[in-house]
Scaffold this motif. Structure first.
Motif, PDB file in Angstrom:
ATOM      1  N   GLY A  78       0.823  -1.208   0.000  1.00 24.90           N
ATOM      2  CA  GLY A  78       0.000   0.000   0.000  1.00 24.90           C
ATOM      3  C   GLY A  78       0.849   1.246   0.000  1.00 24.90           C
ATOM      4  N   GLN A  79       0.189   2.380   0.199  1.00 24.04           N
ATOM      5  CA  GLN A  79       0.874   3.676   0.221  1.00 24.04           C
ATOM      6  C   GLN A  79       0.985   4.167   1.661  1.00 24.04           C
ATOM      7  OE1 GLN A  79      -1.192   7.079  -1.500  1.00 24.04           O
ATOM      8  NE2 GLN A  79       0.699   7.727  -2.489  1.00 24.04           N
ATOM      9  N   ASP A 101      -2.394   3.898   3.897  1.00 24.82           N
ATOM     10  CA  ASP A 101      -3.721   4.374   3.515  1.00 24.82           C
ATOM     11  C   ASP A 101      -4.689   3.187   3.583  1.00 24.82           C
ATOM     12  OD1 ASP A 101      -5.969   5.438   2.432  1.00 24.82           O
ATOM     13  OD2 ASP A 101      -5.078   5.978   0.507  1.00 24.82           O
ATOM     14  N   SER A 103      -7.869   2.803   2.733  1.00 26.23           N
ATOM     15  CA  SER A 103      -9.070   2.813   1.883  1.00 26.23           C
ATOM     16  C   SER A 103      -9.313   1.465   1.220  1.00 26.23           C
ATOM     17  CB  SER A 103      -8.939   3.905   0.820  1.00 26.23           C
ATOM     18  OG  SER A 103      -8.747   5.167   1.419  1.00 26.23           O
ATOM     19  N   ASP A 104      -8.342   0.941   0.516  1.00 27.58           N
ATOM     20  CA  ASP A 104      -8.518  -0.326  -0.188  1.00 27.58           C
ATOM     21  C   ASP A 104      -8.743  -1.476   0.785  1.00 27.58           C
ATOM     22  OD1 ASP A 104      -8.180   1.019  -2.558  1.00 27.58           O
ATOM     23  OD2 ASP A 104      -6.050   0.512  -2.757  1.00 27.58           O
ATOM     24  N   LEU A 105      -8.073  -1.432   1.915  1.00 27.49           N
ATOM     25  CA  LEU A 105      -8.223  -2.514   2.896  1.00 27.49           C
ATOM     26  C   LEU A 105      -9.613  -2.491   3.526  1.00 27.49           C
ATOM     27  CD1 LEU A 105      -4.713  -2.190   4.594  1.00 27.49           C
ATOM     28  CD2 LEU A 105      -5.427  -3.842   2.864  1.00 27.49           C
ATOM     29  N   GLU A 106     -10.152  -1.299   3.744  1.00 25.93           N
ATOM     30  CA  GLU A 106     -11.511  -1.204   4.293  1.00 25.93           C
ATOM     31  C   GLU A 106     -12.534  -1.718   3.292  1.00 25.93           C
ATOM     32  OE1 GLU A 106     -11.770   2.876   5.260  1.00 25.93           O
ATOM     33  OE2 GLU A 106     -10.828   2.670   7.246  1.00 25.93           O
ATOM     34  N   GLU A 107     -12.331  -1.402   2.010  1.00 22.88           N
ATOM     35  CA  GLU A 107     -13.245  -1.899   0.976  1.00 22.88           C
ATOM     36  C   GLU A 107     -13.162  -3.426   0.869  1.00 22.88           C
ATOM     37  OE1 GLU A 107     -15.472  -0.291  -0.668  1.00 22.88           O
ATOM     38  OE2 GLU A 107     -14.943   1.653   0.199  1.00 22.88           O
ATOM     39  N   ALA A 108     -11.963  -3.970   0.993  1.00 22.46           N
ATOM     40  CA  ALA A 108     -11.814  -5.427   0.943  1.00 22.46           C
ATOM     41  C   ALA A 108     -12.523  -6.082   2.123  1.00 22.46           C
ATOM     42  CB  ALA A 108     -10.336  -5.790   0.941  1.00 22.46           C
ATOM     43  N   ALA A 171      -9.263 -10.205   5.920  1.00 28.86           N
ATOM     44  CA  ALA A 171      -9.413  -8.779   5.584  1.00 28.86           C
ATOM     45  C   ALA A 171      -9.273  -7.917   6.838  1.00 28.86           C
ATOM     46  CB  ALA A 171     -10.760  -8.546   4.914  1.00 28.86           C
TER      47      ALA A 171
END
Length: 366
Positions: A78-79, A101, A103-108, A171
């Motif tokens: 990630g970033q 960040d 964001s992507d992990l929360e969406e997953a 996740a």
């Protein structure tokens, strides 16, 4: 009267001209003779004699290191969003060092939870169908084969729900791993991660020197194998060093053996990375093979260290292995070296193989 005078003048010129030419040639030879003799004469050089090393010890510098130096990296890619520490900072176990960040992990995680909800609903439908099929089977309105198929459907739905539950756990763990925490108490000796940087799984962003035992890392010359014990010199204090490990091969660039020594007594007044003085006892054979020479006698022009000796009035190079360098003297070893042997000790960078030289000791002799 003019004719006899002219004849006399011609006669005088005939006699004087060869004499002037001879004198000029002699004067030219006298001017060139000193230069030719100076060019052909040998150069006077200062010499020194090789002294066999009487000490059976080898003094080297080492670096104070932690026993455990752990690279710190994220378990997910990630970033980097935030950085909370700097190099040299002391940290505690569990302290947050970096965050990604999320964001992507929360969406997953949200997608995994939705998949779990769907799997649970499918399991509820399959269990309800199985209950009705059981009643029909008891009344004889359903075949045994159809009922077994319904049972298999329930087992399949239950397995799907367990898989979806496991993905939710993964996740959730990935979201927790978006925060990089210190594994133990210690000092960060290096921090390379920066906010905005995209990092991959396992890419180190910091290096942690854990609290606990301290060691000394020493690089030994290729011809000297690291001994089992030694001592660290800290002012008037002497601390015993016990060898823990030695590199499996010599470093190809520096041709040295890297060794780690454990401190028998803690050294509280020194910091990690400090340069310390160490001393080791050598085997008799290694000690006898070392010779002391002035530092100015060493010559290295991209061909390795070498000394120059006088052989039949000419300068000849002698390759050597550099064992140790001090402020005024160096210790060398190599084939062809003998105690008391004379070597050129000054201006070796100007010497050329085969150059005619003479030691100053002969010049001083009456």
């Amino acid at each position: 009267m003019q004719t006899p005078f002219r004849s006399l003048l011609i006669l005088l010129l005939t006699l004087v001209t060869p004499m002037l030419l001879t004198l000029s040639l002699l004067a030219g030879c006298q001017d060139q003779a000193p230069e030719s003799s100076m060019a052909d004469s040998p150069r006077w050089v200062k010499t020194a004699t090789l002294a066999a090393s009487s000490a059976h010890t080898l003094s080297l510098t080492g670096v104070l290191r932690a026993r455990y130096e752990t690279p710190l990296a994220f378990r997910v890619s990630g970033q980097i969003a935030t950085r909370h520490v700097d190099a040299g900072q002391r940290v505690r176990q569990g302290e947050v060092l970096f965050t990604l960040d999320p964001s992507d992990l929360e969406e997953a995680l949200a997608a995994a939870r939705a998949e779990l909800a769907a799997a649970e609903a499918a399991l509820d439908v399959a269990e309800a169908d199985l209950s009705r099929d059981r009643q029909l089977l008891e009344k004889g309105y359903l075949s045994r084969q159809a009922f077994e198929r319904a049972e298999l459907g329930v087992r399949e739905s239950r397995t799907r729900r367990e898989a979806a539950s496991a993905r939710v756990t993964q996740a959730r763990n990935a979201l927790d791993h978006a925060s990089l925490r210190a594994d133990a108490d210690g000092v960060l000796i290096d921090v390379s991660g920066e906010p905005g940087q995209v990092v991959g799984v396992g890419q180190a962003v910091a290096r942690l020197a854990q609290e606990g035992p301290r060691e000394v890392e020493v690089n030994f010359p290729a011809r000297s194998r690291p001994p089992q014990t030694g001592e660290l010199l800290a002012g008037e204090k002497r601390i015993t060093l016990i060898r823990r490990e030695v590199a499996g091969a010599a470093d190809p660039a520096s041709r040295t053996w890297r060794a780690r020594y454990r401190l028998e007594t803690p050294l509280e007044e020194r910091s990690l990375g400090d340069v310390v003085q160490t001393r080791f006892t050598l085997a008799d054979a290694a000690a006898q093979a070392r010779f002391q020479v002035p530092v100015a006698a060493l010559d290295e022009r991209g061909e390795g260290p070498r000394l120059w000796r006088i052989v039949e009035g000419e300068a000849r190079p002698l390759p050597v292995t550099l064992e140790e360098v001090g402020r005024d003297h160096a210790w060398v070893s190599g084939d062809g070296l003998e105690a008391g042997q004379a070597v050129i000790s000054l201006g070796t960078h100007l010497l050329i193989e085969g150059m005619a030289v003479r030691p100053l000791s002969e010049k001083e002799t009456p």
